[in-house]
Design a protein around this motif. Structure first.
Motif, PDB file in Angstrom:
ATOM      1  N   SER A  61       1.439  13.184  -5.742  1.00 31.06           N
ATOM      2  CA  SER A  61       1.765  12.531  -4.465  1.00 31.06           C
ATOM      3  C   SER A  61       0.913  11.293  -4.259  1.00 31.06           C
ATOM      4  O   SER A  61      -0.279  11.274  -4.588  1.00 31.06           O
ATOM      5  N   PHE A  62       1.549  10.283  -3.687  1.00 29.92           N
ATOM      6  CA  PHE A  62       0.877   9.045  -3.289  1.00 29.92           C
ATOM      7  C   PHE A  62       1.085   8.932  -1.780  1.00 29.92           C
ATOM      8  O   PHE A  62       2.203   8.743  -1.311  1.00 29.92           O
ATOM      9  N   TYR A  63       0.008   9.051  -1.039  1.00 32.76           N
ATOM     10  CA  TYR A  63       0.076   9.284   0.396  1.00 32.76           C
ATOM     11  C   TYR A  63       0.187   8.023   1.235  1.00 32.76           C
ATOM     12  O   TYR A  63      -0.303   6.963   0.868  1.00 32.76           O
ATOM     13  N   ARG A  64       0.775   8.205   2.398  1.00 31.70           N
ATOM     14  CA  ARG A  64       0.728   7.242   3.489  1.00 31.70           C
ATOM     15  C   ARG A  64      -0.520   7.589   4.302  1.00 31.70           C
ATOM     16  O   ARG A  64      -1.018   8.708   4.231  1.00 31.70           O
ATOM     17  N   TYR A  65      -0.997   6.644   5.096  1.00 37.61           N
ATOM     18  CA  TYR A  65      -2.164   6.896   5.925  1.00 37.61           C
ATOM     19  C   TYR A  65      -1.851   6.589   7.385  1.00 37.61           C
ATOM     20  O   TYR A  65      -1.081   5.684   7.691  1.00 37.61           O
ATOM     21  N   TYR A  66      -2.455   7.388   8.282  1.00 40.85           N
ATOM     22  CA  TYR A  66      -2.168   7.324   9.708  1.00 40.85           C
ATOM     23  C   TYR A  66      -3.457   7.352  10.508  1.00 40.85           C
ATOM     24  O   TYR A  66      -4.502   7.759  10.013  1.00 40.85           O
ATOM     25  N   ARG A  67      -3.319   6.972  11.787  1.00 38.74           N
ATOM     26  CA  ARG A  67      -4.406   7.141  12.750  1.00 38.74           C
ATOM     27  C   ARG A  67      -3.787   7.540  14.082  1.00 38.74           C
ATOM     28  O   ARG A  67      -2.639   7.205  14.382  1.00 38.74           O
ATOM     29  N   ASP A  68      -4.569   8.277  14.866  1.00 40.57           N
ATOM     30  CA  ASP A  68      -4.130   8.662  16.201  1.00 40.57           C
ATOM     31  C   ASP A  68      -4.140   7.427  17.095  1.00 40.57           C
ATOM     32  O   ASP A  68      -5.076   6.632  17.047  1.00 40.57           O
ATOM     33  N   ILE A  69      -3.127   7.298  17.935  1.00 39.72           N
ATOM     34  CA  ILE A  69      -3.064   6.172  18.871  1.00 39.72           C
ATOM     35  C   ILE A  69      -3.976   6.422  20.072  1.00 39.72           C
ATOM     36  O   ILE A  69      -4.503   5.496  20.664  1.00 39.72           O
ATOM     37  N   SER A  70      -4.173   7.699  20.425  1.00 41.43           N
ATOM     38  CA  SER A  70      -5.011   8.041  21.569  1.00 41.43           C
ATOM     39  C   SER A  70      -5.655   9.403  21.317  1.00 41.43           C
ATOM     40  O   SER A  70      -5.453  10.002  20.262  1.00 41.43           O
ATOM     41  N   GLU A  71      -6.391   9.867  22.288  1.00 42.03           N
ATOM     42  CA  GLU A  71      -6.968  11.216  22.220  1.00 42.03           C
ATOM     43  C   GLU A  71      -5.847  12.235  22.433  1.00 42.03           C
ATOM     44  O   GLU A  71      -4.834  11.922  23.065  1.00 42.03           O
ATOM     45  N   PRO A  72      -6.011  13.471  21.932  1.00 42.46           N
ATOM     46  CA  PRO A  72      -5.001  14.498  22.219  1.00 42.46           C
ATOM     47  C   PRO A  72      -4.875  14.718  23.730  1.00 42.46           C
ATOM     48  O   PRO A  72      -5.834  14.580  24.478  1.00 42.46           O
ATOM     49  N   LYS A  73      -3.672  15.047  24.169  1.00 45.01           N
ATOM     50  CA  LYS A  73      -3.396  15.333  25.582  1.00 45.01           C
ATOM     51  C   LYS A  73      -3.254  16.842  25.760  1.00 45.01           C
ATOM     52  O   LYS A  73      -2.956  17.558  24.815  1.00 45.01           O
ATOM     53  N   GLN A  85       1.291   8.855  16.358  1.00 44.00           N
ATOM     54  CA  GLN A  85       0.608   8.355  15.175  1.00 44.00           C
ATOM     55  C   GLN A  85       0.989   6.906  14.897  1.00 44.00           C
ATOM     56  O   GLN A  85       2.099   6.486  15.175  1.00 44.00           O
ATOM     57  N   ASP A  86       0.054   6.190  14.322  1.00 42.74           N
ATOM     58  CA  ASP A  86       0.272   4.817  13.892  1.00 42.74           C
ATOM     59  C   ASP A  86       0.034   4.788  12.386  1.00 42.74           C
ATOM     60  O   ASP A  86      -1.042   5.183  11.918  1.00 42.74           O
ATOM     61  N   GLU A  87       1.040   4.377  11.618  1.00 47.31           N
ATOM     62  CA  GLU A  87       0.867   4.289  10.169  1.00 47.31           C
ATOM     63  C   GLU A  87      -0.015   3.091   9.839  1.00 47.31           C
ATOM     64  O   GLU A  87       0.103   2.037  10.459  1.00 47.31           O
ATOM     65  N   ILE A  88      -0.906   3.275   8.879  1.00 43.25           N
ATOM     66  CA  ILE A  88      -1.806   2.209   8.443  1.00 43.25           C
ATOM     67  C   ILE A  88      -1.301   1.708   7.087  1.00 43.25           C
ATOM     68  O   ILE A  88      -1.618   2.284   6.048  1.00 43.25           O
ATOM     69  N   PRO A  89      -0.482   0.667   7.083  1.00 46.58           N
ATOM     70  CA  PRO A  89       0.034   0.184   5.799  1.00 46.58           C
ATOM     71  C   PRO A  89      -1.061  -0.538   5.018  1.00 46.58           C
ATOM     72  O   PRO A  89      -2.044  -1.005   5.590  1.00 46.58           O
ATOM     73  N   GLY A  90      -0.883  -0.604   3.725  1.00 50.24           N
ATOM     74  CA  GLY A  90      -1.836  -1.340   2.902  1.00 50.24           C
ATOM     75  C   GLY A  90      -1.827  -0.859   1.467  1.00 50.24           C
ATOM     76  O   GLY A  90      -1.284   0.199   1.148  1.00 50.24           O
ATOM     77  N   TRP A  91      -2.412  -1.670   0.629  1.00 49.27           N
ATOM     78  CA  TRP A  91      -2.569  -1.299  -0.778  1.00 49.27           C
ATOM     79  C   TRP A  91      -3.628  -0.217  -0.875  1.00 49.27           C
ATOM     80  O   TRP A  91      -4.652  -0.275  -0.203  1.00 49.27           O
ATOM     81  N   ARG A  92      -3.376   0.769  -1.730  1.00 50.74           N
ATOM     82  CA  ARG A  92      -4.295   1.877  -1.959  1.00 50.74           C
ATOM     83  C   ARG A  92      -4.528   2.015  -3.461  1.00 50.74           C
ATOM     84  O   ARG A  92      -3.659   1.696  -4.264  1.00 50.74           O
TER      85      ARG A  92
END
Length: 177
Positions: A61-73, A85-92
């Motif tokens: 597998s070659f993964y995508r990467y994400y970050r939380d947009i805010s704190e959990p509710k 979630q916000d995907e973090i595009p980029g070369w890996r």
């Protein structure tokens, strides 16, 4: 090196040919880019000299990467709800490794001196390929070697416990959950 190729489902496989000057155990790193907007990791099968070398090589597998947009509710019954979630595009750059997480270290491949090939077969998800690097396997020192090095450097044992709330400190993660 420096050659980039788009790889989609109409291309069944991609192959690299290379020469090894010294027989030994090697690890493989692959540079890749996943177009943003997909929901799955890209998956490929790897063949070395025309053979899938072991069961785990059937799905890399070659993964995508994400970050939380805010704190959990909190929802209306008091449970935390995962934030958007916000995907973090980029070369890996990723070592060829186990997709399931059973092994900590990258896969290691033995190559005799001479000509070899690595073929990767498409399973799912488009990706753009960059450089592939075949390098001597990383040697992990033994506990005794590390302990001796720490002693030589005058380092002492840390007895303090540090607690971290992992959900709120992740800079990036390879799965939305």
């Amino acid at each position: 090196t420096g050659v980039f190729a788009e790889w989609h489902d109409e291309v069944e496989w991609v192959e690299w040919r290379f020469a090894v000057s010294e027989a030994g155990v090697y690890e493989i790193d692959l540079e890749y880019y996943l177009e943003p907007g997909g929901s799955n990791a890209a998956a490929r099968t790897i063949e070395v000299d025309g053979v899938v070398p072991f069961l785990e090589a059937y799905k890399i597998s070659f993964y995508r990467y994400y970050r939380d947009i805010s704190e959990p509710k909190m929802n209306n019954i008091g449970d935390e709800v995962r934030p958007r979630q916000d995907e973090i595009p980029g070369w890996r750059v990723q070592s060829i490794r186990d997709s399931v997480g059973m092994y900590e270290t990258p896969f290691q491949f033995f190559f005799d001196e001479g000509e070899h090939s690595i073929r990767m077969l498409f399973i799912n998800e488009e990706m753009v390929l960059g450089d592939m690097v075949i390098r001597p396997a990383t040697r992990i020192p033994t506990y005794a070697e590390v302990a001796a090095e720490y002693e030589r450097r005058g380092l002492r044992s840390a007895n303090d416990t540090i607690r971290v709330q992992a959900e709120s400190t992740a800079i990036e993660k390879n799965d939305p959950t």
